[in-house]
Design an enzyme around this catalytic site. Structure first.
Site: not given
Length: 594
Positions: A362, A522, A554
């Site tokens: 991320s 996501d 995610h």
């Protein structure tokens, strides 16, 4: 103002400016002082750059005619160094300013072909290298928006913190209330459907969850915020190091090792660095028992390191304290160009490997992409054998169009700083984490994450959720969140880069190979768009692997029960297939045929 401007122009030494500005801060209103500061700084910069250009021109004129090509890549500064020459305002020596100006002039002008004796040419090269190092040191001193604290500025700072605490706490309370209402409605709808004969769908790994629950002991069920504790449960050990960045932040770096492996054999294990995501910490890689990415890679035969970005749970700095606003004057660009190189340099010095593997999740991928781009520190790519991007955060997903994120996006910068302050972002979150019982913290954290991001725990082991939310949220700066969600930030541009033109490449030939794991469900980031960009507009990028996981969200790429099969094993194989001088390294388990 005219009188002050004349003083700025005719004064010849920077300390005079500092004296005048300090007096102005004490005597006049802050807005007037800032106006004077801008006028004086502009005049001082122009005068010093003119002097620097004259000095560099004099140095070049002293070179004999016909020297070898001294403007080669060895003596030219990087693009990021040239673009940051205007950092004169940090009170460093004039020699570094002259060096930066001279190097910028040489890189911008055609190469000069001069001639001299080999000894003289070597002396000149050494001199230019020293000046280049001095210029880079000069450029590393980022100028904070906040000066040295005074009584007036400290009082003003505390007042702003008090106001922002009340407003941000009310904001957090509103979100929590909305999350509770949403959760209650979901439960009501689920119960209603069950009564009508439509039971909720079964969890896909319910049988595995039950089998694991039967095997767990009391020690396994204990919930603590301690990476070493969870490492010991699977027969591993975590050692904590402290790393200092070039702007003075003290970072935490963890090394995961197998106590049964001798030190000599440990030296043959290929090093891997893991970097966490937004509001997360190093523990995110260590909460899924033996299926945790850090533990899995270590047991496979890698030398695993996990970095905590600046502040996190331990906000440490060589000079600044928690109450100093300069402690929090940073964003993701600093994390990419300062934290990441500091981690890599420490690992290289400790392991003696010239290149290491990098795996990020991320926000960690965003800071790595920024650092590796030609706009910042592309030379860092020469220290990385492969970059594994897990749920890469380069392009924004549809989630940023929700009303909550739109509200923050449309806030002017002044209002954003009024609500969220100029220090840590909503520190009440950290205080609540310390006060709430662990079970209540787990429930509230999951409920909030589900409300804001729409994520679910369908693929997680629910019995481990207490661990997962022990390592988040952490301290981050309000400026960093403004970079993500604020006006003219990521949510507005929908990209971490300010330019997204197909004709302009983000990366040059120094970038390492990339490997991507994209979560198909996501909504926070758009991984498919990144794949298209890398394949069609980045001629210098080699994508060695791309995996789109249609059923993943995610956080599933880290915490899903089947993440080992879909993510972790692929990372292990990609790292080994691209390892630097792997003939001298221990082959990881399961990679013998690669």
């Amino acid at each position: 103002m005219k009188l002050i401007f004349r003083l700025a122009v005719i004064s010849k030494h920077l300390p005079i400016h500092n004296t005048i500005l300090t007096s102005l801060k004490k005597l006049f209103l802050p807005s007037f002082s800032r106006t004077c500061l801008q006028v004086m700084a502009t005049a001082a910069i122009a005068r010093e750059q003119s002097s620097a250009a004259h000095s560099s021109h004099s140095l070049l004129e002293k070179l004999p005619n016909g020297a070898q090509h001294l403007g080669s890549a060895a003596t030219r500064p990087s693009l990021s160094s040239v673009s940051r020459v205007n950092s004169f305002r940090s009170n460093v020596s004039l020699s570094s300013t002259n060096a930066a100006a001279m190097l910028s002039k040489r890189s911008a002008s055609p190469q000069r072909s001069l001639s001299c004796s080999p000894a003289r040419a070597n002396d000149v090269r050494v001199e230019l290298r020293n000046l280049n190092s001095s210029a880079q040191l000069h450029n590393n001193n980022k100028i904070s928006r906040f000066g040295e604290p005074t009584i007036y500025s400290s009082v003003l700072c505390y007042l702003r913190r008090g106001v922002s605490f009340v407003i941000s706490f009310s904001f957090l309370g509103s979100l929590m209330t909305a999350a509770i209402v949403q959760h209650s409605l979901d439960k009501f709808k689920s119960s209603y459907r069950y009564i009508r004969g439509s039971p909720p769908p079964r969890r896909p790994f319910a049988a595995i969850e039950r089998q694991r629950a039967l095997k767990r002991t009391k020690k396994d069920k204990k919930v603590v915020r301690d990476i070493q504790y969870y490492a010991s449960l699977v027969g591993l050990h975590a050692t904590k190091y402290e790393v200092v960045t070039d702007d003075g932040f003290i970072l935490q770096l963890f090394r995961i090792t197998d106590p049964s492996v001798p030190d000599e054999q440990l030296k043959t294990r290929y090093p891997v660095l893991l970097i966490h995501g937004l509001l997360q910490s190093a523990g995110a890689f260590c909460v899924n028992e033996e299926d945790s990415l850090a533990f899995y890679l270590c047991k496979s035969g890698y030398d695993v390191w996990i970095g905590n970005n600046r502040c996190g749970f331990e906000h440490k700095h060589l000079k600044y304290s928690y109450n100093d606003p300069r402690m929090w004057d940073w964003d993701i660009t600093d994390m990419g160009t300062r934290d990441l190189p500091a981690f890599i340099d420490h690992i290289q010095a400790h392991t003696k490997y010239e290149k290491i593997a990098l795996a990020c999740h991320s926000q960690g991928t965003a800071q790595a992409f920024l650092a590796l781009s030609r706009y910042h520190t592309p030379e860092l790519g020469q220290k990385i054998s492969v970059f594994c991007a897990i749920a890469p955060a380069v392009y924004a997903g549809p989630l940023v169009d929700q009303s909550f994120f739109k509200f923050i996006r449309y806030l002017p910068d002044s209002v954003h700083r009024l609500i969220f302050g100029i220090h840590a972002y909503i520190p009440a979150m950290i205080n609540l984490r310390l006060m709430l019982p662990k079970s209540a913290l787990t429930f509230c954290s999951y409920m909030m994450f589900h409300f804001l991001f729409g994520w679910s725990d369908t693929r997680w082991d629910r019995a481990l959720e207490g661990r997962m939310f022990q390592f988040s949220p952490v301290y981050i700066s309000s400026e960093s969140m403004r970079w993500w969600l604020g006006k003219d930030g990521f949510a507005t541009r929908r990209c971490i880069f300010k330019r997204d033109d197909a004709d302009e490449a983000w990366f040059d030939a120094r970038c390492p190979p990339f490997a991507l794991w994209v979560a198909g469900r996501d909504s926070l980031v758009n991984g498919d768009r990144l794949i298209q960009r890398l394949e069609n507009a980045e001629p210098n990028v080699v994508v060695v692997k791309k995996e789109v996981l249609d059923e993943y969200e995610h956080l599933d790429v880290l915490w899903a029960i089947d993440a080992v099969d879909h993510v972790h094993r692929g990372i292990k194989e990609v790292i080994w297939s691209t390892a630097w001088k792997r003939e001298h390294c221990q082959c990881p388990v399961g990679c013998e045929e690669l």
